[in-house]
Write a protein that holds these residues in place. Structure first.
Motif, PDB file in Angstrom:
ATOM      1  N   PRO A  94     -11.737  -3.676 -31.337  1.00 41.87           N
ATOM      2  CA  PRO A  94     -12.470  -4.573 -32.147  1.00 41.87           C
ATOM      3  C   PRO A  94     -13.490  -5.629 -31.403  1.00 41.87           C
ATOM      4  CG  PRO A  94     -10.247  -5.408 -31.667  1.00 41.87           C
ATOM      5  CD  PRO A  94     -10.445  -4.043 -31.119  1.00 41.87           C
ATOM      6  N   THR A 115     -10.945  -0.021 -41.266  1.00 39.00           N
ATOM      7  CA  THR A 115     -11.344  -1.673 -40.700  1.00 39.00           C
ATOM      8  C   THR A 115     -10.657  -2.486 -41.501  1.00 39.00           C
ATOM      9  OG1 THR A 115     -12.911  -2.622 -39.870  1.00 39.00           O
ATOM     10  CG2 THR A 115     -13.639  -1.407 -41.724  1.00 39.00           C
ATOM     11  N   GLU A 117     -12.892  -5.221 -40.889  1.00 36.86           N
ATOM     12  CA  GLU A 117     -14.076  -5.998 -40.459  1.00 36.86           C
ATOM     13  C   GLU A 117     -15.202  -5.773 -41.752  1.00 36.86           C
ATOM     14  OE1 GLU A 117     -16.545  -8.514 -39.356  1.00 36.86           O
ATOM     15  OE2 GLU A 117     -15.099  -8.098 -37.446  1.00 36.86           O
TER      16      GLU A 117
END
Length: 505
Positions: A94, A115, A117
């Protein structure tokens, strides 16, 4: 090997189905405030749910899927479920920048990203998948029917290449057969072992030694995400009754320096395993004296994992990572060319036979780099080493890190071992800097004890008792911290840049 053979199934299915083992703890994930544990049956069921849901989104077999998540239990679920679903997961850190992530996506031709994110701008058309999507309930308890065979790709890992860009190392499901050799030649995991790996899940050292190999043995794997102070490792070992701790040598060194430990405080520990960098002799000696257990070292690479190691059934030779694991075919070949193995104590390239089940399938879209690492029937990963009369390997560093100074070839690892053995030196790094077209100088940086004053002349005088003159550093500088990669390897290229201007000393 045309029958169904899936890496994840090989690790977990039999334990999850056996009434004697299905309720045993398989995986514990720990943070600073809590921990959660899954039995073999629970873990197997979770992975099948993830795999079935993933296959609804990405139907094609062998599609590459980038995993970009924080170190977490869900990271492990996504990785092993992707393999179970006949996909090819690519574990990523990450901490990678947007530019680095987009390079991996483009180069790998990934179809999706798992993910948590949401802030990164992805340059391309990808399926963005969250762990929550994969954890959706299914109508009935199902097992994903993998159609994989042993020689099909299972996962891909990016590692530094000879060029400025990382290259993808593609591994087959059969790698798990090669990993079984590590149990007999290094780990000796048992079904009642509590194994604690200090690494993170974007690293194959953690995925392999910390999870795959523990599950193959029916043991209990522990991972941790929290503050990395040295006392935390000791606290976790004691709290969870860890029998085998796995870490890079730097972590063992930090524990010895900053934590008051004794044989009583780590009474559950049978031994420690270490890899990723050479184990300093003084760290081994101090650990044995204070803790009363051994540290078993291993030498490995992304393309093959560990294949040279010490273990409980052979004597430890301090400074050597051990012998080739039983079942491995290892030789030392000449650096320039040829396939005739070198003699005892001759330094050359460490080579493994290409028939090894644990060896990679190849480099993704890098035919020229792949061609460079195969010589006849041998894979050459770039490590230089020698074999002594007792069959022990002596590591001399990466071939591209060997310092060629005034006609001599100097191993930075050897000079670092001499520096690290000094009473007032905690750790060191050695590198070569080209001062002119025909002159390369040896430089060193050292981290000293807090109470020590830096006196370069004193260090050189002491080194002169154990090192040949041509191996002596031209200059030694004090430094507060050795720059290392996330995997604990010394950033020699960074040091070369930082100290290049000092060649006039």
């Amino acid at each position: 090997m045309n029958e169904i053979f899936n890496l994840t199934k090989e690790c977990l299915e039999k334990w999850s189905q056996d009434p004697q083992s299905k309720n045993k703890p398989a995986f514990t994930f720990i943070d600073d405030t809590s921990s959660q544990t899954w039995s073999y049956e629970e873990l197997w069921n979770i992975l099948n749910v993830y795999a079935i849901n993933l296959n609804k989104v990405i139907k094609s077999t062998n599609s590459k899927i980038l995993i970009r998540m924080p170190h977490s239990a869900e990271y492990a679920f996504c990785f092993f479920a992707s393999i179970l679903a006949d996909k090819i997961p690519i574990p990523a850190s990450p901490e990678l920048s947007d530019q680095e992530i987009n390079f991996l996506l483009e180069d790998s031709e990934a179809k999706a990203i798992i993910t948590t994110e949401t802030k990164i701008t992805y340059e391309g058309n990808y399926n963005l998948i969250s762990p929550e999507q994969l954890n959706q309930s299914i109508l009935k308890k199902e097992t994903f029917s993998s159609k994989a065979t042993a020689n099909e790709p299972a996962f891909m890992v990016y590692t530094s290449g000879t060029t400025s860009k990382p290259k993808g190392v593609l591994h087959a499901h059969r790698t798990i057969i090669g990993r079984k050799l590590m149990k007999e030649g290094w780990e000796h995991y048992q079904a009642d072992d509590n194994v604690f790996h200090a690494g993170t899940l974007n690293w194959t050292f953690t995925l392999g030694v910390g999870l795959m190999d523990v599950w193959l043995a029916g043991g209990h794997a522990h991972l941790y995400n929290g503050s990395k102070e040295p006392n935390k490792w000791v606290e976790m070992i004691e709290r969870h009754h860890i029998s085998i701790f796995v870490a890079v040598p730097t972590i063992y060194r930090q524990i010895l320096k900053y934590v008051e430990i004794s044989k009583k405080s780590l009474s559950s520990l049978r031994y420690g395993l270490c890899s990723g960098e050479p184990l300093p002799k003084e760290v081994l000696k101090e650990w044995q004296a204070k803790v009363g257990t051994d540290l078993y070292e291993a030498l490995g690479m992304t393309e093959l994992s560990t294949y040279i190691s010490t273990h409980k059934n052979i004597a430890i030779k301090a400074g050597s990572p051990g012998k080739p694991q039983p079942g491995r075919k290892i030789v030392i070949l000449p650096e320039e060319n040829g396939t005739v193995p070198l003699q005892v104590n001759e330094v050359g390239l460490l080579a493994s036979h290409k028939s090894d089940h644990g060896l990679m399938l190849g480099y993704w879209k890098r035919p020229e780099e792949e061609k460079e690492v195969f010589r006849g029937d041998w894979f050459i990963g770039g490590d230089t080493a020698s074999i002594d009369e007792d069959g022990y390997i002596w590591f001399h560093g990466r071939s591209d890190e060997i310092i060629k100074s005034f006609g001599y070839r100097v191993s930075p690892v050897e000079v670092e071992a001499a520096l690290d053995a000094l009473d007032n030196v905690n750790e060191s790094a050695v590198f070569g800097i080209q001062a002119s077209e025909n002159k390369t100088l040896i430089y060193a940086v050292v981290v000293l004890d807090d109470e020590s004053n830096f006196l370069e002349e004193n260090i050189k005088n002491t080194l002169a008792k154990t090192l040949a003159k041509y191996k002596m550093p031209h200059a030694i500088y004090p430094i507060s911290k050795i720059p290392r990669t996330r995997n604990g390897k010394i950033k020699r290229s960074q040091l070369k840049k930082e100290y290049a201007s000092k060649t006039d000393k």
